[in-house]
Design an enzyme around this catalytic site. Structure first.
Site, PDB file in Angstrom:
ATOM      1  N   GLU A 268       6.892   6.432  -8.727  1.00  0.00           N
ATOM      2  CA  GLU A 268       5.461   6.118  -8.600  1.00  0.00           C
ATOM      3  C   GLU A 268       4.822   6.986  -7.521  1.00  0.00           C
ATOM      4  OE1 GLU A 268       4.052   2.011  -8.548  1.00  0.00           O
ATOM      5  OE2 GLU A 268       6.043   1.331  -9.120  1.00  0.00           O
TER       6      GLU A 268
ATOM      7  N   HIS B  30       0.941   1.217 -13.046  1.00  0.00           N
ATOM      8  CA  HIS B  30       1.629  -0.013 -13.451  1.00  0.00           C
ATOM      9  C   HIS B  30       3.128   0.289 -13.552  1.00  0.00           C
ATOM     10  CE1 HIS B  30       2.095  -3.959 -15.226  1.00  0.00           C
ATOM     11  NE2 HIS B  30       2.897  -3.410 -16.124  1.00  0.00           N
TER      12      HIS B  30
ATOM     13  N   GLY C  75       0.784  -1.235   0.000  1.00  0.00           N
ATOM     14  CA  GLY C  75       0.000   0.000   0.000  1.00  0.00           C
ATOM     15  C   GLY C  75       0.810   1.277   0.000  1.00  0.00           C
TER      16      GLY C  75
ATOM     17  N   MET D 270      -3.988  -6.372  -7.135  1.00  0.00           N
ATOM     18  CA  MET D 270      -3.491  -7.402  -8.045  1.00  0.00           C
ATOM     19  C   MET D 270      -4.592  -8.394  -8.424  1.00  0.00           C
ATOM     20  SD  MET D 270      -0.617  -6.039  -8.220  1.00  0.00           S
ATOM     21  CE  MET D 270       0.755  -6.965  -8.846  1.00  0.00           C
TER      22      MET D 270
ATOM     23  N   ARG E  97     -15.001 -15.080 -10.492  1.00  0.00           N
ATOM     24  CA  ARG E  97     -14.599 -13.678 -10.646  1.00  0.00           C
ATOM     25  C   ARG E  97     -15.820 -12.763 -10.643  1.00  0.00           C
ATOM     26  NH1 ARG E  97      -9.406 -12.643 -11.669  1.00  0.00           N
ATOM     27  NH2 ARG E  97      -8.300 -14.411 -12.507  1.00  0.00           N
TER      28      ARG E  97
ATOM     29  N   GLU F  91      -8.949  -4.641 -20.801  1.00  0.00           N
ATOM     30  CA  GLU F  91      -7.721  -5.376 -21.076  1.00  0.00           C
ATOM     31  C   GLU F  91      -6.672  -5.041 -20.007  1.00  0.00           C
ATOM     32  OE1 GLU F  91      -4.744  -6.167 -24.864  1.00  0.00           O
ATOM     33  OE2 GLU F  91      -6.342  -4.696 -25.046  1.00  0.00           O
TER      34      GLU F  91
ATOM     35  N   ASN G 123      -5.263   3.265 -12.675  1.00  0.00           N
ATOM     36  CA  ASN G 123      -4.334   2.240 -12.211  1.00  0.00           C
ATOM     37  C   ASN G 123      -2.912   2.761 -12.386  1.00  0.00           C
ATOM     38  OD1 ASN G 123      -3.431  -0.385 -11.369  1.00  0.00           O
ATOM     39  ND2 ASN G 123      -2.973  -0.866 -13.511  1.00  0.00           N
TER      40      ASN G 123
HETATM   41  C1  GAR Z   1       3.493  -0.956  -7.382  1.00  0.00           C
HETATM   42  O1  GAR Z   1       4.786  -0.992  -7.898  1.00  0.00           O
HETATM   43  C2  GAR Z   1       2.466  -0.894  -8.486  1.00  0.00           C
HETATM   44  O2  GAR Z   1       2.889  -0.144  -9.580  1.00  0.00           O
HETATM   45  C3  GAR Z   1       2.333  -2.358  -8.843  1.00  0.00           C
HETATM   46  O3  GAR Z   1       2.369  -3.023  -7.623  1.00  0.00           O
HETATM   47  C4  GAR Z   1       3.155  -2.283  -6.687  1.00  0.00           C
HETATM   48  C5  GAR Z   1       2.319  -2.082  -5.459  1.00  0.00           C
HETATM   49  O4  GAR Z   1       3.072  -1.477  -4.435  1.00  0.00           O
HETATM   50  N1  GAR Z   1       1.121  -2.610  -9.588  1.00  0.00           N
HETATM   51  C6  GAR Z   1       1.007  -3.522 -10.546  1.00  0.00           C
HETATM   52  O5  GAR Z   1       1.909  -4.270 -10.865  1.00  0.00           O
HETATM   53  C7  GAR Z   1      -0.334  -3.547 -11.254  1.00  0.00           C
HETATM   54  N2  GAR Z   1      -0.285  -4.296 -12.443  1.00  0.00           N
HETATM   55  P1  GAR Z   1       2.332  -0.747  -3.232  1.00  0.00           P
HETATM   56  O6  GAR Z   1       1.315  -1.741  -2.664  1.00  0.00           O
HETATM   57  O7  GAR Z   1       3.423  -0.460  -2.250  1.00  0.00           O
HETATM   58  O8  GAR Z   1       1.674   0.483  -3.764  1.00  0.00           O
END
Ligand code: GAR
Length: 210
Positions: free
Chosen positions: A174, A109, A12, A90, A65, A143, A107
């Protein structure tokens, strides 16, 4: 005041970055809830400590799902979101769920999409011999890890990088990129029409006063 609901699955840290920015920068928004599909998600503790309502909709409790997404949608909609923020959430989402939040779900990524959708993006970038890597914020479409790009942050790939060093460098970016993009949305400076992203530089109030 816009309501933001943030979905997480683990650590998170991106959620935390958005929450901190919203508070520190006085956004016209409230973090209405943080919802996880994993009861053990670390990020829930931070949200609870901040007094943010939390909920868990555990995917393991559902046999399909479609059922999970329906329950998740019900949980999210209790908080009347203007924006749903996927922050390390995820899960592959079903088309009806995505359609329900069309134009109001973002989102992040960890790659320069369209490069490297899916998992293991940092190792994929290393294996491909990329000299540049990064992260992308995009509107969510059906997608996985596709959808119109809102913003990207770039970092160099250094010769002695490992998956860990590279992911750490991307994560720093990020934590700036996601709050920036979410802020644009809550200030009505980011929208999407017919799949085309529109970003305006000034808040509408500033624009009209010129
Ligand atoms: C982050 O790096 C995010 O970009 C990635 O998961 C991590 C979560 O970290 N997301 C994906 O890969 C989505 N496809 P966090 O829980 O510390 O924010």
């Amino acid at each position: 005041m816009k309501n933001i609901v943030i979905l997480i699955s683990g650590r998170g840290s991106n959620m935390e970055a958005v929450v901190r920015a919203a508070e520190n920068e006085g956004w016209p928004a409230r973090i209405a809830a943080v919802i996880s599909n994993k009861p053990e998600a670390k990020g829930l503790e931070f949200a609870k400590a901040r007094g943010i309502p939390t909920a868990v909709v555990a995917n393991k409790d559902f046999s399909s799902r479609a059922e999970f997404d329906a329950a998740l949608q019900e949980s999210i909609d209790r908080f009347a979101p203007d924006l749903v923020v996927l922050a390390g959430f995820m899960r592959i989402l079903t088309a009806p769920f995505v359609a329900h939040y069309e134009g109001r779900m973002l989102n992040i990524h960890p790659s320069l999409l369209p490069l490297f959708p899916g998992l293991g993006t940092h190792q994929q970038a290393l294996d491909a011999g990329e000299t540049e890597h990064g992260a992308t914020v995009h509107f969510v479409t059906a997608e996985l890890d596709h959808g119109p790009v809102v913003a990207q942050a770039r970092v160099p790939v250094l010769p002695d990088d490992t998956e860990d060093t590279l992911s750490a460098r991307v994560l720093v970016e990020e934590h700036k990129l996601y709050p920036h993009a979410v802020r644009l949305f809550v200030e009505d400076r980011l929208s999407i029409t017919d799949g085309e992203v529109r970003i305006t530089n000034a808040a509408p109030a500033e624009t009209t006063s010129i």
